[in-house]
Every structure is written in C-alpha cells, then in structure tokens.
Motif scaffolding. Structure first.
Motif, PDB file in Angstrom:
ATOM      1  N   ARG A 152      -7.182  63.259-100.334  1.00  0.00           N
ATOM      2  CA  ARG A 152      -7.757  62.977 -98.879  1.00  0.00           C
ATOM      3  C   ARG A 152      -6.646  63.137 -98.047  1.00  0.00           C
ATOM      4  N   THR A 153      -5.281  63.717 -98.540  1.00  0.00           N
ATOM      5  CA  THR A 153      -4.299  64.023 -97.644  1.00  0.00           C
ATOM      6  C   THR A 153      -4.859  65.790 -97.153  1.00  0.00           C
ATOM      7  N   PRO A 154      -4.736  66.597 -98.388  1.00  0.00           N
ATOM      8  CA  PRO A 154      -5.578  67.448 -97.828  1.00  0.00           C
ATOM      9  C   PRO A 154      -6.802  67.803 -96.977  1.00  0.00           C
ATOM     10  N   ILE A 155      -7.221  66.569 -97.109  1.00  0.00           N
ATOM     11  CA  ILE A 155      -8.360  66.454 -96.366  1.00  0.00           C
ATOM     12  C   ILE A 155      -8.636  66.438 -94.678  1.00  0.00           C
ATOM     13  N   ARG A 156      -7.779  65.805 -94.381  1.00  0.00           N
ATOM     14  CA  ARG A 156      -7.209  64.747 -93.573  1.00  0.00           C
ATOM     15  C   ARG A 156      -6.814  67.306 -93.137  1.00  0.00           C
ATOM     16  N   GLU A 157      -5.733  67.350 -93.516  1.00  0.00           N
ATOM     17  CA  GLU A 157      -4.814  68.420 -92.884  1.00  0.00           C
ATOM     18  C   GLU A 157      -5.475  69.810 -92.535  1.00  0.00           C
ATOM     19  N   ALA A 158      -7.050  69.951 -93.408  1.00  0.00           N
ATOM     20  CA  ALA A 158      -7.949  70.980 -93.445  1.00  0.00           C
ATOM     21  C   ALA A 158      -8.960  70.344 -91.807  1.00  0.00           C
TER      22      ALA A 158
END
Length: 215
Positions: A43-49
């Motif tokens: 979820r972290t890279p999804i949130r940043e994307a």
C-alpha cells in the motif's frame, strides 16, 4: 532504497496504464487496498503513486476519496491548444532530425494501421504509438517529456475521436501526409500537417460531445 524506488515507479506506471486503457474511467474511485491487491504491490508505493497522480491533476478529490479526474469543455479546449502546438513542433523537428530508419518505422506503422480503421480501440492504441514515434524522432527530450504529460491527460477523455464514423480512414490519410512531409524533410509542411490533424481531431470530439448532450 533502490527496491522501494522501483516499487513506486511500478505502482505509478500500473495505475497510469490502467487509466490509459480504460480500466478506470473518469469518475471512478481509486482505493489503496483494492489497487494493492490488483497489482500485487504494497500500500505504501500505491499511496505515493496516487499522490503523484493527484499532483499531475490526473486524480482529484471527492470528499476523502480520490477519483479519476474528468475534463470540462474549457479544459479540453486548453489541452488541444497545447497539444496542437507541441505536436506540430515535434513533427517539424522530426523532419529535421529523424534518421532514415525512424522514418521507415513511421511509414510501416501507417501501412499496418490501415487494417485497423474499423476497430476504434485498436486504432486508438496504434495512434498513440504513432504519435509517440514522432515525438521520439524529434530528438528533443524536453519536448518528449511535455508531450508525454499531454498524452497522459488525454486518457481522461472517456472516448476517442477515432470512434466517430469515418474518422479512422480520414485520420490514416492525415498520418500518411504527416509522414510524407517528414520523409521529404519538409519541416514547415510536417508541422502544418500535424497541426491540421490535431485540429480535425478536436472538431470531431466537439461534435461527439454535442451529440451526447442531445441524448
């Protein structure tokens, strides 16, 4: 750190492609947990994307949710003005800088795409590849970057102008004129041919929108 950066890039590219091909359409809500599960990314890279896409105005807020942005009439008109100028410049530079191999690739693309005139979805994908090839043939990295952003924003339009009756065949003829000018090293002619092509596409889209409003 490199692995985290790669994950961020992958998540951004995956979401962007999903918007581009219509998996997510204007108005659709994007949920971190659902995207993470779909793409197999944490979820972290999804949130940043998602934050990056919001910064680029490809996503917008609807209360606490993020949804795929949509373009109103004025935004669409502004986008086409910018696209017409930048695409024309790319064609002009391609006529000056394209290698013989790059020109041949453009010619082959146009020939192959003739078979797609009755399939608007396939022709739309081929159209995007064709324009990207002209961008690369301009041999100007900064112009390519700006046109990349313009074409990403084009994905916020729910339909393609190539879906209009007869537009596919007309667009193919316009593509041939553009490539002929590039092959002839006619910088002014290439620029004008591509700008005319964008203008016709814009007029076609305006007519499509007018018909939809009547329904």
């Amino acid at each position: 750190m490199p692995q985290s950066k790669q994950s961020n890039t992958d998540a951004y590219s995956l979401i962007l492609e999903a918007i581009d091909v219509g998996v997510y359409k204007p108005g659709d809500r994007l949920v971190e947990s659902e995207l993470a599960e779909r793409f197999g990314v944490s979820r972290t890279p999804i949130r940043e994307a998602l934050q990056r896409l919001e910064t680029q105005s490809l996503l917008e807020r609807d209360g606490r949710s993020l949804i795929v942005a949509s373009l109103d009439h004025n935004q669409m008109a502004e986008l086409y003005v910018v696209r017409r100028e930048l695409e024309g410049l790319a064609a002009r530079l391609a006529a000056k800088h394209a290698t013989e191999e790059e020109i041949r690739v453009l010619q082959d693309m146009v020939d192959a795409d003739d078979a797609l005139v009755n399939d608007s979805s396939a022709l739309s994908r081929a159209n995007r590849r064709f324009h990207e090839q002209i961008h690369l043939a301009s041999h100007n990295r900064y112009l390519v970057q700006q046109l990349d952003l313009v074409h990403r924003t084009m994905a916020l339009m729910a339909t393609t102008s190539l879906a209009a009756e007869g537009r596919g065949e007309i667009a193919q003829n316009e593509h041939k004129n553009i490539v002929d000018a590039i092959a002839a090293r006619d910088e002014v002619g290439a620029q004008q041919a591509l700008q005319d092509h964008i203008s016709v596409a814009f007029m076609t889209r305006l007519k499509q929108d007018a018909i939809r409003r009547e329904k």
